[in-house]
Structure formats: C-alpha cells, structure tokens
Design a protein around this motif. Structure first.
Motif, PDB file in Angstrom:
ATOM      1  N   THR A   3       5.082  -5.187 -14.829  1.00 38.02           N
ATOM      2  CA  THR A   3       5.802  -5.998 -13.841  1.00 38.02           C
ATOM      3  C   THR A   3       4.928  -6.267 -12.623  1.00 38.02           C
ATOM      4  N   GLU A   4       5.147  -7.423 -12.008  1.00 33.81           N
ATOM      5  CA  GLU A   4       4.389  -7.807 -10.810  1.00 33.81           C
ATOM      6  C   GLU A   4       5.333  -7.812  -9.613  1.00 33.81           C
ATOM      7  N   ASN A   5       4.929  -7.133  -8.554  1.00 32.55           N
ATOM      8  CA  ASN A   5       5.763  -7.050  -7.349  1.00 32.55           C
ATOM      9  C   ASN A   5       4.967  -7.489  -6.131  1.00 32.55           C
ATOM     10  N   GLN A   6       5.658  -8.196  -5.243  1.00 34.82           N
ATOM     11  CA  GLN A   6       5.035  -8.611  -3.979  1.00 34.82           C
ATOM     12  C   GLN A   6       5.973  -8.241  -2.839  1.00 34.82           C
ATOM     13  N   TYR A   7       5.414  -7.755  -1.732  1.00 41.82           N
ATOM     14  CA  TYR A   7       6.202  -7.399  -0.564  1.00 41.82           C
ATOM     15  C   TYR A   7       5.489  -7.876   0.692  1.00 41.82           C
ATOM     16  N   PHE A   8       6.261  -7.969   1.757  1.00 39.25           N
ATOM     17  CA  PHE A   8       5.675  -8.267   3.072  1.00 39.25           C
ATOM     18  C   PHE A   8       4.767  -9.499   3.024  1.00 39.25           C
ATOM     19  N   GLU A   9       5.352 -10.604   2.549  1.00 41.22           N
ATOM     20  CA  GLU A   9       4.619 -11.871   2.491  1.00 41.22           C
ATOM     21  C   GLU A   9       3.273 -11.742   1.784  1.00 41.22           C
ATOM     22  N   ASN A  10       3.303 -11.060   0.628  1.00 38.04           N
ATOM     23  CA  ASN A  10       2.125 -10.900  -0.232  1.00 38.04           C
ATOM     24  C   ASN A  10       1.050  -9.994   0.354  1.00 38.04           C
ATOM     25  N   ASN A  11       1.401  -9.244   1.410  1.00 37.26           N
ATOM     26  CA  ASN A  11       0.428  -8.303   1.961  1.00 37.26           C
ATOM     27  C   ASN A  11       0.419  -6.974   1.220  1.00 37.26           C
ATOM     28  N   VAL A  12       1.407  -6.770   0.387  1.00 41.34           N
ATOM     29  CA  VAL A  12       1.429  -5.616  -0.515  1.00 41.34           C
ATOM     30  C   VAL A  12       1.798  -6.142  -1.903  1.00 41.34           C
ATOM     31  N   LYS A  13       0.954  -5.844  -2.888  1.00 38.99           N
ATOM     32  CA  LYS A  13       1.264  -6.237  -4.260  1.00 38.99           C
ATOM     33  C   LYS A  13       1.102  -5.022  -5.157  1.00 38.99           C
ATOM     34  N   SER A  14       1.937  -4.955  -6.180  1.00 41.31           N
ATOM     35  CA  SER A  14       1.808  -3.832  -7.112  1.00 41.31           C
ATOM     36  C   SER A  14       2.117  -4.263  -8.527  1.00 41.31           C
ATOM     37  N   LEU A  15       1.668  -3.444  -9.459  1.00 42.42           N
ATOM     38  CA  LEU A  15       1.920  -3.633 -10.885  1.00 42.42           C
ATOM     39  C   LEU A  15       2.683  -2.412 -11.385  1.00 42.42           C
ATOM     40  N   GLY A  16       3.825  -2.654 -12.023  1.00 41.49           N
ATOM     41  CA  GLY A  16       4.667  -1.547 -12.467  1.00 41.49           C
ATOM     42  C   GLY A  16       4.517  -1.281 -13.951  1.00 41.49           C
ATOM     43  N   TYR A  17       4.597  -0.017 -14.318  1.00 38.04           N
ATOM     44  CA  TYR A  17       4.497   0.376 -15.722  1.00 38.04           C
ATOM     45  C   TYR A  17       5.241   1.693 -15.917  1.00 38.04           C
ATOM     46  N   HIS A  18       5.321   2.107 -17.170  1.00 42.46           N
ATOM     47  CA  HIS A  18       6.049   3.334 -17.483  1.00 42.46           C
ATOM     48  C   HIS A  18       5.138   4.347 -18.152  1.00 42.46           C
ATOM     49  N   THR A  19       5.343   5.604 -17.792  1.00 39.75           N
ATOM     50  CA  THR A  19       4.637   6.700 -18.457  1.00 39.75           C
ATOM     51  C   THR A  19       5.693   7.604 -19.086  1.00 39.75           C
ATOM     52  N   SER A  20       5.240   8.585 -19.829  1.00 44.88           N
ATOM     53  CA  SER A  20       6.184   9.520 -20.444  1.00 44.88           C
ATOM     54  C   SER A  20       6.894  10.356 -19.381  1.00 44.88           C
ATOM     55  N   GLU A  21       6.340  10.352 -18.170  1.00 45.98           N
ATOM     56  CA  GLU A  21       6.946  11.164 -17.106  1.00 45.98           C
ATOM     57  C   GLU A  21       7.734  10.361 -16.085  1.00 45.98           C
ATOM     58  N   GLY A  22       7.767   9.036 -16.253  1.00 43.63           N
ATOM     59  CA  GLY A  22       8.534   8.222 -15.319  1.00 43.63           C
ATOM     60  C   GLY A  22       7.793   6.946 -14.960  1.00 43.63           C
ATOM     61  N   LYS A  23       8.409   6.188 -14.083  1.00 40.68           N
ATOM     62  CA  LYS A  23       7.846   4.907 -13.679  1.00 40.68           C
ATOM     63  C   LYS A  23       6.736   5.101 -12.649  1.00 40.68           C
ATOM     64  N   SER A  24       5.740   4.228 -12.699  1.00 44.15           N
ATOM     65  CA  SER A  24       4.653   4.246 -11.710  1.00 44.15           C
ATOM     66  C   SER A  24       4.302   2.825 -11.326  1.00 44.15           C
ATOM     67  N   THR A  25       3.662   2.692 -10.189  1.00 40.83           N
ATOM     68  CA  THR A  25       3.043   1.421  -9.825  1.00 40.83           C
ATOM     69  C   THR A  25       1.646   1.694  -9.279  1.00 40.83           C
ATOM     70  N   VAL A  26       0.732   0.752  -9.525  1.00 42.86           N
ATOM     71  CA  VAL A  26      -0.534   0.744  -8.797  1.00 42.86           C
ATOM     72  C   VAL A  26      -0.529  -0.514  -7.940  1.00 42.86           C
ATOM     73  N   GLY A  27      -1.037  -0.395  -6.731  1.00 39.36           N
ATOM     74  CA  GLY A  27      -0.952  -1.534  -5.849  1.00 39.36           C
ATOM     75  C   GLY A  27      -2.052  -1.575  -4.819  1.00 39.36           C
ATOM     76  N   VAL A  28      -2.014  -2.639  -4.039  1.00 40.18           N
ATOM     77  CA  VAL A  28      -2.995  -2.846  -2.971  1.00 40.18           C
ATOM     78  C   VAL A  28      -2.240  -3.224  -1.703  1.00 40.18           C
ATOM     79  N   ILE A  29      -2.660  -2.650  -0.590  1.00 35.70           N
ATOM     80  CA  ILE A  29      -2.052  -2.900   0.713  1.00 35.70           C
ATOM     81  C   ILE A  29      -3.091  -3.558   1.611  1.00 35.70           C
ATOM     82  N   ASN A  30      -2.757  -4.705   2.156  1.00 31.64           N
ATOM     83  CA  ASN A  30      -3.646  -5.368   3.112  1.00 31.64           C
ATOM     84  C   ASN A  30      -3.609  -4.656   4.464  1.00 31.64           C
ATOM     85  N   PRO A  31      -4.613  -4.871   5.304  1.00 33.23           N
ATOM     86  CA  PRO A  31      -4.564  -4.290   6.645  1.00 33.23           C
ATOM     87  C   PRO A  31      -3.259  -4.673   7.343  1.00 33.23           C
TER      88      PRO A  31
END
Lengths: 93, 93
Positions: A3-31
């Motif tokens: 899944t693709e997520n955007q927050y704060f007018e695209n200043n934070v974006k993340s990618l969501g996925y699932h593991t055997s232990e629960g949901k996770s996201t990896v993302g990038v935060i702008n200054p």
C-alpha cells in the motif's frame, strides 16, 4: 499488496506491508515538524537520517539516529522533527 | 521531494530520497523472484524479512536477513527471491 500512503501534503510517504508478526510500513520524512496519532502501539526505527522526537508524557525532544528506535503506545500522539530526509520503519505490534 | 517508484507490475515499490552521502531508496518486495540491473554501485540492506540473492559472478543463492546487507557493483545485475513481503534500504554510493 504494497500500500502507498501520503501524509502532510506529501512530506511523509510510506509503503505498507504485512509480516508474520503484524503490519509494518517503511517511509520517508521530509525536513519539517509533524504530529502523528497512533491507533495501535508503534515501534519506530530510524533507518537512515535522524528524527528528533517528542514522545507522549515527555517534555524534552530526543534524538533518534539510524539504528535506534522508540515506542509509542496506542491512542496517543507524538511529534517528530527532521532536518534532512529521513527513512524509517514503523512496526504496528 | 520523495519519489515513488514501481517495478515488476507493482510487486516492488520504493521511495527515493537524498542524503548528504548520496541517493537512497526504501522499498518493499512482494514474494517472487526478480532480476535487477545496476547503473551505480548499490548497497542493499534488508530491513525486515529476508531476501535470497544471487549476486554477480556467483553461482549460489545466499540468504540475507534483517540487519544484513550485500553490495553490487555498477553495471551488473543480480537476482533476488522473497518468500514473504520484505523491506529493504538501497544506498547508491
């Protein structure tokens, strides 16, 4: 599905996925400075860069560098600041 | 700016950003097998999950787990397999 997520007018974006232990996201935060709310417990790991975080029930900002992490309980909010683009892993556990 | 990248029919997605040391991406790989080409040297770190990689000039697949990494020289190609959704950091250095 990734899944693709955007927050704060695209200043934070993340990618969501699932593991055997629960949901996770990896993302990038702008200054900038951002406030996040949690609906689940979150474990935030800084992958590259640095976050300066104000955690619930604390009054002092603390630096979290690459390789370090912090936890936030569910139904709370926390603030983070970044001075440069910073990558993170968020585990909902 | 945080760039969004999709590969292999959305089975690999990544977010690109810049650090003081060079360009990086964080991404997620769906279960499957993929072949990547490099135009720059890449340092691949597994953040969560596991990749099984066939590196250039090798004949044996090797497991790279969370916290581990491998390097690939520029202008080469490598294969990775994932059995579950896996998050990675790729540093172009």
């Amino acid at each position: 599905m990734i899944t693709e997520n955007q927050y704060f007018e695209n200043n934070v974006k993340s990618l969501g996925y699932h593991t055997s232990e629960g949901k996770s996201t990896v993302g990038v935060i702008n200054p900038g400075e951002y406030e996040f709310g949690t609906s689940n417990k979150e474990i935030m790991h800084v992958i590259e860069g640095e976050l300066i975080a104000l955690l619930p029930n604390t009054t002092e900002w603390q630096s979290i560098k690459a390789g370090q992490s912090f936890e936030v309980e569910k139904n709370s909010s926390f603030k983070v600041k970044a001075n440069a683009q910073t990558a993170y892993l968020c585990q909902y556990r």
